[in-house]
Design an enzyme around this catalytic site. Structure first.
Site, short mmCIF file in Angstrom:
data_model
loop_
_atom_site.label_atom_id
_atom_site.label_comp_id
_atom_site.label_asym_id
_atom_site.label_seq_id
_atom_site.Cartn_x
_atom_site.Cartn_y
_atom_site.Cartn_z
N THR A 197 0.90 -1.16 0.00
CA THR A 197 0.00 0.00 0.00
C THR A 197 0.89 1.15 0.00
O THR A 197 1.02 1.89 0.96
CB THR A 197 -0.82 0.18 1.25
N SER A 412 -11.75 3.31 12.59
CA SER A 412 -12.62 3.88 13.62
C SER A 412 -12.21 5.30 13.98
O SER A 412 -11.26 5.85 13.44
CB SER A 412 -12.62 2.98 14.85
#
Lengths: 412, 412
Positions: A197, A412
């Site tokens: 990534t 989150s």
């Protein structure tokens, strides 16, 4: 916590003639953070890239490949790159592809060029549609602050779970002509070769013919971004782009020239630096490990063993604990899949400490010597296979509590 | 923390006629813990096993293979198994081999048989020599408490980082004859097929011809212990042993018989139970995940994709966090190495929730549905590839803070 990762100093990042950078806070996922970056290139620039081999490659990666492929048919040159964080536009099907194209079209309209002259990049959460309207809305702001001396802001704009921006810059002289190289990269999880990534953008102000640049970016990636691993997860979005703006004095039009060799070496060196920065800032990393496997029958088998060690959670947690539980390295070598490996000839070193000799514990090895090395923040694991002359090196980091925290909390 | 792993109740573990078990506190690595186990078999017993494929296979594994191979040349039957925890006797070279043989010789002397009639097993730290004198010194104590009704103690004696003993027991009726099956297993890290840091011992009181038993243990392992993964680390010591004591009424002398089919199914079922217990007690596990890949071109590619999902640290941490960040599953499918995988036909389900449809987010998928499933302690990930009719299932667990703690502290 990053391992010996120096914070880049804006003043040290040299502008590269022929490229301007501008950023915006587009609110892709969260407000009040730089999450959109535009790189505007001179018309003289050539661009080449390497991309993830993940079958679920993201929509922007698909679009990049198409736009770069068109160059071979004499299409107009790439004029800009647009990068967003917060959303990877991966696993998004036809709508994702349409959104990536819409981003290109929107920027092309603002820059008065064709959509195929734009390369799009995304990084962030997978399986959610790109909020393309917010990205479009942010573009004028990014264009308004385009400037050559914006590399530090650009490095910040592409960060996701990175703890700090990653950038490198240098000047080399080739054939008596000065060449400036400046690049940025981002990690920090889902890092494995082919690729990670990760996004990497490297610009040089030389003029490099398109096929020559394509060769150069592959060589550099194979020795840098394709030699790093954090957790073995290959992302859907990895891209490494090399831009030769053509604004400087050096011209390279053949891979057979000495100028090519020197420039390619310089590009590879700075790519390694940018790639290693990603590992140094690996999610939760506390140790930077170089794994070198030598005396193999092929470079492939050396790499296979190096990755088996580098991906082993047991090895990685032992390094995190500074615990010289080095049998775990032997176990990882043993299950690397080299069926005819004769372990009775194998030797293992930790920096200069000879740990395993002929497949067993070296009688002269003392635990306190292993312990001393394990406490370091930078460690080389060296394996000698006694099967041939091939070798391979990869770079990785340990596995810590923070890796779990970061990845358990990412959304989150 | 184990996931829905019932503590075995000693009274539920049925003795298997023809086998006695005895344990000792030999102080192999630490004092005051059961760390030595002896299984004494009736002369009528046949024994077969499957072992790790790790090239660094431990000395006891090498010795087991030699002793079992000798059976084919008409060697005297296996009369006992000796198992120690605390030290794996792996990566220990010629001295390690000598020590494993010395353990066999010492027990053979006590039991008045040949050393080749003993199978040795070790589990624990790698790269350290086996304290064979302590093991020999513990043998008389283990022999002194040999008894048929000792399976619970045996399950405790082979524990390492396991949080609780693992055992299963049942009785089946085949051809009108009762067969008792009782087994024990241990994990709990370094678990990957072919095989795991796992030991499994399963006894049945049927009489099974040696070649028939060899087929039965392979079938059972392929559908049980070879279908589990915790961290992708394949250990040097994994062994699964099937003992048919021959003390009961049922006789099976052909793999073509219906008795074979029924007995093999019963052996496979209890092996699955023992294998799943290892995952349920995976180091730091808080979730038990079943990964099923269907509609593949081959069982191998289904397994390859299932393991790619099951080994992904990003997938495992998302499950730990109960975060339906399900794009990570797609990414893991994408980098599984199936080069011609058409992701646009792929469907992904979490239990009964259809998450990804034709390669993209299912328009009807709601995050709260994914969230509801992710909060469960047992979850099935189901992938439909739309490429064929093959399928594979594996079992795994999540990656938690405790995994890191356990493996960073293992030796301290």
């Amino acid at each position: 916590m990053a391992v010996n990762l120096p914070l880049p100093i804006p003043a040290n990042l040299k502008p590269v003639a022929g490229i301007e950078l501008g950023y915006a806070e587009a609110g892709v996922r969260k407000a009040n953070r730089k999450d959109l970056l535009v790189l505007k290139l001179a018309p003289s620039a050539s661009v080449a890239g390497v991309f993830t081999k993940n079958r679920f490659c993201a929509a922007p990666v698909q679009v990049c490949k198409i736009h770069l492929e068109k160059l071979k048919d004499g299409s107009a040159p790439i004029r800009a790159l647009v990068i967003n964080t917060g959303n990877a536009n991966a696993g998004t099907g036809d709508l994702g592809l349409a959104n990536a194209n819409a981003s290109c079209a929107a920027l092309a309209e603002l820059l008065q060029c064709d959509a195929s002259q734009i390369l799009p990049f995304s990084t962030g959460v997978i399986l959610e549609q790109l909020p393309v309207d917010r990205i479009k809305a942010g573009m004028p702001q990014a264009i308004a602050n385009l400037k050559a001396d914006n590399w530090y802001n650009a490095a910040e704009a592409i960060m996701t779970t990175d703890t700090q921006p990653k950038a490198a810059s240098r000047t080399v002289t080739i054939d008596g002509k000065s060449v400036t190289l400046t690049g940025i990269s981002k990690g920090a999880g889902m890092i494995k070769p082919n690729m990670a990534t990760m996004l990497g953008f490297l610009a040089i102000d030389a003029k490099v013919a398109q096929p020559v640049l394509e060769q150069m970016v592959k060589e550099a990636a194979d020795k840098s971004f394709n030699c790093i691993t954090i957790d073995g997860d290959t992302s859907t979005n990895d891209s490494f782009i090399l831009i030769a703006t053509g604004a400087g004095a050096l011209e390279v039009d053949s891979v057979a020239s000495t100028a090519y060799a020197e420039l390619s070496a310089a590009v590879t060196a700075i790519s390694q630096e940018l790639a290693q920065m990603i590992v140094r800032d690996g999610e939760g990393a506390t140790k930077f490990m170089t794994i070198t496997v030598e005396e193999g029958a092929s470079a492939d088998e050396c790499r296979q063993i190096a990755y088996s060690i580098g991906h082993s959670p047991l090895v990685k947690t032992a390094f995190y604990a500074s615990d010289p539980n080095l049998g775990r390295i032997l176990a990882a070598i043993g299950y690397a899949g080299i069926d005819d490996l004769d372990v009775s000839k194998l030797n293992l070193y930790l920096d200069d400490v000879w740990v395993a000799k002929n497949g067993g514990r070296n009688p002269d090895y003392k635990e306190e010597d292993g312990q001393r090395i394990m406490k370091q923040s930078e460690i080389t694991i060296r394996v000698r296979l006694a099967r041939g002359t091939a070798a391979a090196t990869i770079w990785t980091c340990d596995l810590s509590h923070d890796y779990v925290s970061i990845n358990a909390d990412y959304r989150s």
